[in-house]
Design an enzyme around this catalytic site. Structure first.
Site, PDB file in Angstrom:
ATOM      1  N   ARG A 141       0.868  -1.174   0.000  1.00 61.69           N
ATOM      2  CA  ARG A 141       0.000   0.000   0.000  1.00 61.69           C
ATOM      3  C   ARG A 141       0.906   1.226   0.000  1.00 61.69           C
ATOM      4  O   ARG A 141       1.996   1.194   0.581  1.00 61.69           O
ATOM      5  CB  ARG A 141      -0.887   0.039   1.265  1.00 61.69           C
TER       6      ARG A 141
ATOM      7  N   GLU B  93      -4.296   7.639  -4.437  1.00 63.72           N
ATOM      8  CA  GLU B  93      -4.694   6.924  -5.656  1.00 63.72           C
ATOM      9  C   GLU B  93      -6.069   7.404  -6.109  1.00 63.72           C
ATOM     10  O   GLU B  93      -6.953   7.544  -5.273  1.00 63.72           O
ATOM     11  CB  GLU B  93      -4.730   5.419  -5.390  1.00 63.72           C
TER      12      GLU B  93
ATOM     13  N   HIS C 146      -2.187   0.247  -9.360  1.00 65.84           N
ATOM     14  CA  HIS C 146      -2.706  -0.687  -8.341  1.00 65.84           C
ATOM     15  C   HIS C 146      -3.441  -1.864  -9.010  1.00 65.84           C
ATOM     16  O   HIS C 146      -4.650  -2.031  -8.835  1.00 65.84           O
ATOM     17  CB  HIS C 146      -3.638   0.045  -7.362  1.00 65.84           C
TER      18      HIS C 146
HETATM   19  C1  DGY Z   1      -5.608  -6.375  -2.533  1.00 64.78           C
HETATM   20  O1  DGY Z   1      -6.450  -7.235  -2.837  1.00 64.78           O
HETATM   21  O2  DGY Z   1      -5.578  -5.877  -1.412  1.00 64.78           O
HETATM   22  C2  DGY Z   1      -4.580  -5.967  -3.527  1.00 64.78           C
HETATM   23  O3  DGY Z   1      -4.147  -4.686  -3.298  1.00 64.78           O
HETATM   24  C3  DGY Z   1      -5.054  -6.128  -4.922  1.00 64.78           C
HETATM   25  O4  DGY Z   1      -4.223  -5.508  -5.843  1.00 64.78           O
END
Ligand code: DGY
Length: 320
Positions: free
Chosen positions: A238, A267, A286
């Site tokens: 993240r 984002e 992402h």
């Molecule tokens: C999630 O599922 O948390 C991931 O970030 C997917 O990309």
């Protein structure tokens, strides 16, 4: 009467068919993401919400007084305000397991793209500049095979990345994790290091940890300074697990060689973010789990978690 569910983004037919057996549900079908104001209206009288990454806050719950279940279409659930959900008896679920290999593929794509400058040189070729290449080493990159890969966060996805590194690329794989993983050490041949040693020894430093209060901002100025000048930093966790300003500075001061980022502090990433101007930074929006097969499997899991919770069973992937 069937419980009402709102799904804040399109999902596959199989998940819709499953939901239809148990719920009255509506889906946001537009191409662009639903705006928060609109979402708050849509959930005014629902029992369940299936969503991806939407912040579940006190304010949102105030707009949805009947909401009992939020089923995340992601493995990460840092979008949940766990305290507030607990206080209000709102169940939260996620979708672990089905996306591990897909996210690991992307992580490796980022490693290769940044080390061999694939994204940068793709633009170079397409811009018709090949015949203008100048300097001693205009296309030179860094070897991935036999290099040292340091993985921070050795969960299921971390293990899938380690397997690729070991078996596919003959890498030395180091890991740092809150708890040591003796089985992974034995099965995959990965070696545990404390964070400082991992940062100092790795050619590729890959962050794959969930975002929690403990991991927020865990990679900052001090950590970038510990990395090799030739190191590439990859973030598939993240955006908030790193100090993005510190990364920008480390790249500007050439304290590290490059970066590959699937996630950002904000984002969609701000168009003025200096990272977007750096040729040695590879970016993706992402997309860790974004393949058709995996997205559909996640939708099915999210639907099953929702139905279980609404029908009084324990959902398989309850996190709150
Ligand atoms: C999630 O599922 O948390 C991931 O970030 C997917 O990309």
């Amino acid at each position: 009467m069937k419980p009402k569910v709102y799904v804040s983004q399109p999902i596959c037919q199989e998940a819709r068919d499953y939901l239809a057996q148990y719920c009255d549900f509506k889906v946001w079908e537009q191409g662009e993401p639903i705006k928060r104001e609109e979402l708050l209206k849509k959930i005014a009288d629902v029992d369940g919400l299936i969503t991806s990454g939407r912040r579940i806050t006190e304010n949102l719950l105030n707009h949805a007084p009947k909401l009992k279940v939020v089923s995340n279409l992601s493995v990460g659930y840092n979008n949940f305000d766990l305290e507030v959900m607990k206080k209000r008896n709102v169940i939260g679920t996620n979708t672990p397991g089905v996306l591990d290999e897909t996210v690991a593929d992307l992580a490796f794509g980022l490693i290769l793209a940044s080390a061999r400058r694939i994204a940068e040189l793709d633009q170079f070729v397409k811009a018709g500049k090949w015949d203008q290449a100048s300097g001693d080493d205009p296309f030179i990159g860094i070897d991935v095979h036999s290099a040292t890969l340091g993985i921070i966060g050795m969960g299921r996805i971390g293990e899938a990345i380690a397997r690729r590194g070991k078996l596919g690329f003959n890498m030395d794989v180091l890991y740092y994790n809150r708890n040591r993983k003796p089985e992974a050490e034995e099965e995959l041949g990965v070696e545990y290091r404390d964070l400082e040693s991992l940062l100092k020894q790795s050619d590729f430093v890959l962050l794959m940890t969930p975002l929690t209060p403990e991991t927020e901002g865990m990679i900052g100025e001090k950590e970038f300074k510990l990395m090799k000048k030739s190191a590439i930093f990859i973030n598939v966790s993240r955006g908030q697990t790193i100090d993005e300003q510190a990364l920008i500075q480390a790249l500007e001061k050439k304290e590290i060689y490059g970066a590959a980022l699937d996630v950002f502090e904000q984002e969609p990433v701000n168009k003025d973010n200096p990272l977007l101007k750096m040729p040695n930074v590879v970016t993706t929006p992402h997309i860790g789990s974004a393949t058709r097969k995996t997205t559909d499997a996640m939708a099915m899991k999210a639907a099953k978690n929702m139905v279980a919770a609404l029908t009084g069973e324990e959902p398989e992937n309850r996190v709150v």
